[in-house]
Each structure stands twice: as structure tokens, then as C-alpha cells.
Design an enzyme around this catalytic site. Structure first.
Site, short mmCIF file in Angstrom:
data_model
loop_
_atom_site.label_atom_id
_atom_site.label_comp_id
_atom_site.label_asym_id
_atom_site.label_seq_id
_atom_site.Cartn_x
_atom_site.Cartn_y
_atom_site.Cartn_z
N HIS A 1 -14.57 3.39 -15.61
CA HIS A 1 -14.40 2.63 -14.38
C HIS A 1 -15.64 1.81 -14.04
CE1 HIS A 1 -13.83 2.31 -9.85
NE2 HIS A 1 -12.71 1.81 -10.31
N ASN B 1 0.83 -1.21 0.00
CA ASN B 1 0.00 0.00 0.00
C ASN B 1 0.86 1.25 0.00
OD1 ASN B 1 -2.37 -1.47 0.12
ND2 ASN B 1 -2.74 -1.11 2.29
N ARG C 1 -10.14 -4.14 -14.83
CA ARG C 1 -9.05 -5.03 -14.41
C ARG C 1 -9.57 -6.46 -14.52
NH1 ARG C 1 -5.51 -1.52 -11.66
NH2 ARG C 1 -6.55 0.13 -10.48
N ARG D 1 -4.67 2.04 -13.52
CA ARG D 1 -3.32 2.22 -12.96
C ARG D 1 -2.67 0.90 -12.55
NH1 ARG D 1 -3.90 6.38 -8.83
NH2 ARG D 1 -3.50 7.89 -10.48
N ARG E 1 -13.81 2.52 3.85
CA ARG E 1 -12.62 1.69 4.02
C ARG E 1 -11.35 2.54 4.13
NH1 ARG E 1 -8.99 -0.41 0.20
NH2 ARG E 1 -10.43 0.10 -1.50
#
Length: 692
Positions: free
Chosen positions: A436, A49, A376, A406, A566
Site C-alpha cells: 500500500h 460509500n 491505484r 479493492r 476523516r
């Protein structure tokens, strides 16, 4: 009621809020009640991360500072202030992570018979096998690079692990510097025995004499560089977006350095050389106890020790869908025709719902066309294979591939080429916008010559592997209004359209922000009229100032606002005069909470929307995002119950305090553990399966 006007009192800083999220991840690694190998994995996640945060967010900050941009963030902080505070908090995070690993997790692993040791800790009889491994497999791959007037300082690739080596020529007494890259195509931690490991760089360092024969090895120090790896493509000037992206990916490798990690034993002269050649400051340099790069701990977490991991969970087929184990062939279209199906991954199986829906569409001779977005997906994606099969069978197949996703750009370029070669119509969306949204539309010729359309709208990617670890929602529906909206949107993305009106969708960038704000304002009106009013959001990130202000207004008018987030959250919760009716919670665990839900009580006529959008500028202004309004009352009750559980005082979560700090509430008054939301949902699914 006092009005707070200073921006730093109204909004938490985005970058510091993200770091607070990664501290929450670290808290799970520090928690002795978590299974040990899961704690190891949380340490790896914390590192990966942070890598991405530096490659993108810190890189962007340094770029703005270098360009002389002096515009304050929404928090009121100037770019340099944000950078300084971020570097300070990063230093705290990395030091605490290192302490957790060395002082807590390593001894706990050793107590379970799993050892991660340094070369000097190895017994003499353990070394010959590693020497042989080095000689036969590692040594041929290594390339020492000298630095002298004839050899300039070598390029150090981002996130690579390296050894800085100082050697001396015994004939001349001259010292020389060299760099040895630790090859990434070997395991980060090499097995000594079954569950005993040594870092790869230690094995290389112990054999540096083989790389510099005749020289005296004086010093070696491990270091690691993080570079700006964000991608920028000027689409208006790119005749072919695919080609432009391929060029930009080549340039990414040479982005400026934004972080230098070194072991704390580094020689000051070597450190000075690294900093000068890489162009990093003391503030961007992090001196740590080794080993560096804890992302490699993923390999340790994968050790086959089931008793040190979460209990295995096998997702089940949704109750409204045909079970793969039934005697009759699964007919997804018949099941969806009976009514909308709301799947909740990973508790509901992705492979027997969304994946099967697309695979059956590809194989069904009655299906005429499939339209699909791909943001993705996995390297061996059955979704891509199904689209290829459909095209080769003569169906009309449209794939909208987002090649600007990305860090998945190269993979998506590969799939775009594969799909094109199979005859799929591949498009890349609208110039200037990332696509997206998660959409699939199937057009089917049914009995009596009736054309019927089936849709899937999700909160997560069409990625079978991450669907096992990401929490997401998806709607499978044959509703004609939804199908008409989805079809209109696909036509907009693949062709030309100026004005589009949707009945069951909210679509960014045209109308999603305004649609959310209108519904917030409607709750205020319900509250004023004495009708039931409440707002509940579940999302990954909440940053958009216009929506935050609307939520503050709702709170001021007495509307209860619950936010389940989150990651990043710029809302200040529970501040008198600003947000006393706003509660913010965060839940982290074995599954990555990824779904987005927007719920409004709406005066006893509740509305629930799910979709791909977080409430950030990029989602609302620079992406094509979709929310769909749910129609079945049982689905609304299911999601209402999910919110009730998340905000129950007996459920473990992190609470956002008025001062911007996050406090973990996971133990009750007698130190008994509070309810683990994800585990409770697993148990519910197991009970339903046992009862069926």
C-alpha cells in the site's frame, strides 16, 4: 483516577464509527449553505460509500455470524449485536438521505430550473421523444427473464437496478413473475429537455407492454441488491497470483446478497418472492421512497451550472519547483537537488510535481533505473505510459503492482499485463501482504560519473485524476539516507530479505506500530521531565487497540493529544479518567482529506512523519506501509500551522464527544460561518500565485 476497564467504555465500535462518518457526509448534503450541485454530489457520495460498506464490512459480519464466530469486537459487542445496530443505523441513514433528496434538494433544484421528475409527471408532449429513444436504443438492449418451472429465478448482479414485473396471461388468467434489468450502459437520469430529467427505470416501466406483448402488465417494482464483493485469495496456494486474482474476480460476481432495496410501494407477495429467492431477511430489506440508487446523482451534479458549484480552483506549481510556463525547460532533478520539496495536493499541482518527476525520469537519458509502486492509478495513466516509455528506451524499470487493491483489481491486472509486455519488471510484492506504500525511486548517472538517487514518498496514489480531488502530501528528495532506505525496501519487495534496518522510514508490518508507540511513550517521558510534549495525528482511520491504549496512557500523564480523522475512530475523547487530554476533530469538504501525518513535539526537537499508513490492523499487520521522517524545519512549521488551523475554535469541523457522538461546529455565536479550512488553503495559494 478511576480506571475504565470495560472494552465498550474504552473503544467505539468500528462499524458504527464508519456509519457516523457517512452521516457527516450526509450533513453536507443537508447544508443549505453548500452550493446546490455539490449537495447533490454529496448525496451520491453517501450512497456509493454505503454500497462499499455493505459489500465489504457487512458482508464480513454476516460471514462471521454464519460461520459461528462468537468473538466480540474491540468495542465488546458480539458480531450479531454489531450487525443489528448497524442495520438500525443504516435504516436511519437511508431514510434521512431520502428525505433530504425528496423534501429539500429536489425542490431546490426545481427552483433553479433543474427538474428530476417521474414518468407520470411528464407533459404529454414530452413523452414522444422518450418513446422514440426507448424504441431505438433501450428496447434492443433489454432482456426480460421469466420465472416459472422452466425458468429458474435469474441471477441478480450486485448493485444492479431491476424491475420486478407481474404480468397476466389474458387467455388463462395466470399471473407470472419476470425480472427486467435496467441496463447500466445508459445514463441513470435521461434528459427530457436541457435540464429536465426522468429516471431510466421509469421510461422502461412505461413501455413494459413492448417487452411482454399480448400480456397484461399488472405491477412493476424497482429493486436493487447488494452482494458480498470482498475478494479472498489464498496466496500461499496460488502459484501465480495474477491468475488466482482473475479467478477470484469471476467468483465475486456470485457472492451472497447482504442488502435488498425496494420501493416502499412494493407488493407484499413480490417482496416475499424476492426475499426468499435472494436469501435476505426483513432486517436486510430497506423499503424506500423512489428513485432508488442515488449514486446516479453524480450525472446531475456534473450539469454545467458553475454558479451552483464550488468556485473552480486551478492547482499551481509548487514554489520550489520549476514552473511549466517558464522560458527554460523544467529540470526537476536540479530543483530537488537544492533541497527536499514537500508538495501538498491538490493545492500544489500533481501534474507539475510528481507526474513531471516520473515523466522526466522516463525521458532523461541520464536516468538508469526507475522503481515504482502502483496501488491505484487512472485508466489512461500518464504514470504507466511513462514507465512503458522508460522500459522501451532501455532503462531498468521495476513496477510493483498491487493487484489486490479493492475494487481496482481488474484495472491493475490490465496495467500489469501492459507493463510486462513493454519489458517492465512487474512484481506483486510479498505473499500475504498488500503493498500500500507510495514510493518512487529514480537512479541517475550525473556529471563526473556520480550515481545519485531521487525519491518520492507520498500519502496518496499515483493517480492524476484523484489527485485533483484528494488532499495528500508527498516528499520529493535527493537525501541519500532516504534513497538508501527506499532502495532497501524495493529490494525486499522484489527479492528476499529477512532483516532490514531503516534510518528515515518506519515500515509496516515490521516496525511501524512499535515505532509509533515508542514515540508516544517518549512524549510521556518528556512530560514527566517537564519538557514540551504533544502528540498530533492526522489520518483516515484510527482503530488499533495498542496505539489507542498508548494514547490513553499519554493523556493520563498529561500529554495533549490531538487527532484529526476523516473516517473511523475508535478512540473515546474527553472522557474523565480515560482521555480528558484527547481532542478528536473531523473535517470534510470539497476535497477528500487523505494525508497521514504523525507529529511529536519531542521536547522541543519535533518529529513529523508522513506516509501511507492509517492506524488499523490491516495497515499495520497485513500491508506494506511506509512513513518518512521530514527533515526541513520549514516543512515542520508548515504542517504545524496546518494542525493549528484545524484545531482552532474558529475553524469549522466535527467534534467527537465523550459519549461517542459527533457534533458539527460550523457556525459562530452570531450564526456567522466559521473558517472553511480547505477554502482558506485555496485562498492562500491564490494569494501566493498573485504575489509571484
Amino acid at each position: 483516577m478511576a480506571e475504565l476497564t470495560k472494552t465498550e467504555e474504552r473503544y467505539l465500535d468500528r462499524e458504527l464509527s464508519w456509519l457516523a462518518f457517512n452521516f457527516r457526509v450526509l450533513e453536507l448534503a443537508e447544508d443549505p449553505d453548500q452550493p446546490l450541485l455539490e449537495r447533490v454530489r454529496y448525496l451520491a457520495i453517501c450512497s456509493s460509500n454505503l454500497d462499499e460498506f455493505y459489500m465489504v464490512r457487512i458482508a464480513g459480519l454476516t460471514r462471521r455470524i454464519a460461520a459461528g464466530v462468537a468473538v466480540p469486537a474491540a468495542s465488546g459487542l458480539m458480531p450479531r449485536e454489531v450487525l443489528e445496530r448497524t442495520l438500525e443505523r443504516t435504516r436511519e441513514l437511508m431514510a434521512r438521505q431520502t428525505k433530504c433528496f425528496r423534501s429539500d434538494v429536489l425542490p431546490a433544484l426545481a427552483a433553479e430550473g433543474i427538474d428530476i421528475v417521474r414518468w407520470d409527471d411528464l407533459a404529454e408532449d414530452e413523452r414522444p421523444a422518450l418513446r422514440q429513444l426507448f424504441s431505438e436504443r433501450i428496447f434492443p438492449v433489454l432482456t426480460p427473464l421469466a420465472v416459472d418451472p422452466a425458468h429458474p429465478f435469474p441471477y441478480i448482479s450486485g448493485l444492479s437496478l431491476n424491475l420486478a414485473v407481474v404480468v397476466r396471461n389474458p387467455r388463462t388468467g395466470t399471473d407470472h413473475f419476470a425480472r427486467v434489468k435496467v441496463p447500466p450502459n445508459f445514463a441513470r437520469f435521461l434528459p427530457v429537455t436541457d435540464q429536465r430529467f426522468v429516471p431510466l427505470e421509469d421510461v422502461i416501466a412505461a413501455h413494459l407492454g413492448d417487452l411482454f406483448p399480448g400480456m397484461q402488465v399488472l405491477q412493476h417494482h424497482t429493486f436493487r441488491v447488494t452482494r458480498n464483493e470482498d475478494v479472498e485469495v489464498e496466496e500461499d496456494d496460488a502459484e501465480n497470483l495474477l491468475t488466482a486474482m482473475e479467478r477470484e474476480l469471476m467468483r465475486r460476481r456470485f457472492g451472497p446478497a447482504v442488502r435488498l432495496e425496494v420501493e416502499e410501494t412494493v407488493d407484499p407477495h413480490v417482496l416475499d418472492l424476492l426475499q426468499r429467492e435472494l436469501g435476505v431477511s426483513d432486517g436486510e430489506t430497506f423499503m424506500l421512497q423512489g428513485p432508488l440508487d442515488l449514486t446516479g446523482l453524480d450525472d446531475i451534479a456534473d450539469i454545467d451550472r458553475a454558479e451552483l458549484k464550488y468556485r473552480p480552483f486551478l492547482p499551481a506549481t509548487h514554489r520550489d519547483l520549476p514552473d511549466v510556463e517558464s522560458a527554460l525547460p523544467a529540470d526537476m532533478f536540479a530543483a530537488i537537488s537544492k533541497g527536499d520539496v514537500l508538495v501538498h495536493h491538490p493545492y500544489d499541482s500533481f501534474s507539475t510535481s510528481v507526474q513531471r518527476f516520473i515523466e522526466q525520469a522516463a525521458a532523461d537519458p541520464r536516468v538508469l533505473a526507475i522503481k515504482q509502486t502502483l496501488y491505484r492509478t487512472s485508466g489512461d495513466s500518464p504514470i504507466v505510459d511513462a514507465l512503458v516509455d522508460a522500459a522501451e528506451a532501455g532503462k531498468q524499470v521495476l513496477a510493483l503492482v498491487e493487484i489486490k487493491a479493492r475494487f481496482d483489481e481488474q484495472a491493475n491486472i490490465t496495467w500489469a499485463r501492459k507493463l510486462e509486455h513493454a519489458g517492465v519488471h512487474v512484481v506483486y510484492g510479498i505473499v500475504g501482504l498488500k503493498t500500500h506504500c507510495k514510493l518512487c525511486l529514480v537512479v541517475r548517472d550525473e556529471a563526473g560519473g556520480v550515481i545519485r538517487r531521487y525519491s518520492h514518498i507520498g500519502t496518496g496514489n499515483y493517480h492524476p485524476k484523484t489527485a485533483r480531488g484528494y488532499e495528500d502530501l508527498g516528499l520529493l528528495t535527493a537525501d541519500p539516507e532516504v534513497a538508501e532506505d527506499v532502495n532497501l525496501l524495493f529490494n525486499t519487495l522484489s527479492g528476499y530479505s529477512v532483516d532490514s534496518e531503516y534510518r528515515r522510514l518506519l515500515v509496516a508490518p515490521q516496525g511501524l506500530r512499535s515505532g509509533i508507540i515508542e514515540r508516544i511513550e517518549r512524549e510521556i517521558e518528556h512530560r514527566r521531565a517537564g519538557r514540551p510534549a504533544r502528540i498530533r495525528f492526522k489520518l483516515n482511520s484510527l482503530v488499533d487497540e495498542s496505539i489507542v491504549e498508548a494514547l490513553y496512557s499519554a493523556s493520563e500523564h498529561g500529554v495533549p493529544v490531538d487527532i484529526w480523522v476523516r473516517g473511523i475512530c475508535s478512540v473515546r475523547a474527553g472522557v474523565p479518567g480515560l482521555s480528558e487530554n484527547i481532542r478528536v476533530r473531523s473535517i470534510l469538504g470539497r476535497f477528500l482529506e487523505h494525508s497521514r501525518i504523525f507529529a511529536f513535539d519531542n521536547g522541543s526537537d519535533p518529529e513529523y512523519w508522513i506516509g501511507s499508513a492509517d492506524l488499523m490492523h490491516r495497515n499495520l499487520d497485513r500491508r506494506v506501509e511506509v512513513l518518512v521522517k521530514l527533515g526541513r524545519h520549514e516543512h515542520l512549521r508548515e504542517l504545524a500551522g496546518l494542525f493549528d488551523l484545524a484545531f482552532d475554535p474558529g475553524t469549522a469541523s466535527w467534534h467527537l464527544k465523550p459519549d461517542g457522538s459527533w457534533v458539527r461546529e460550523h457556525l459562530g455565536p452570531d450564526n456567522e460561518p466559521l473558517i472553511d479550512l480547505q477554502q482558506m488553503l485555496i485562498e492562500r495559494k491564490r494569494r501566493r500565485r498573485s504575489a509571484s
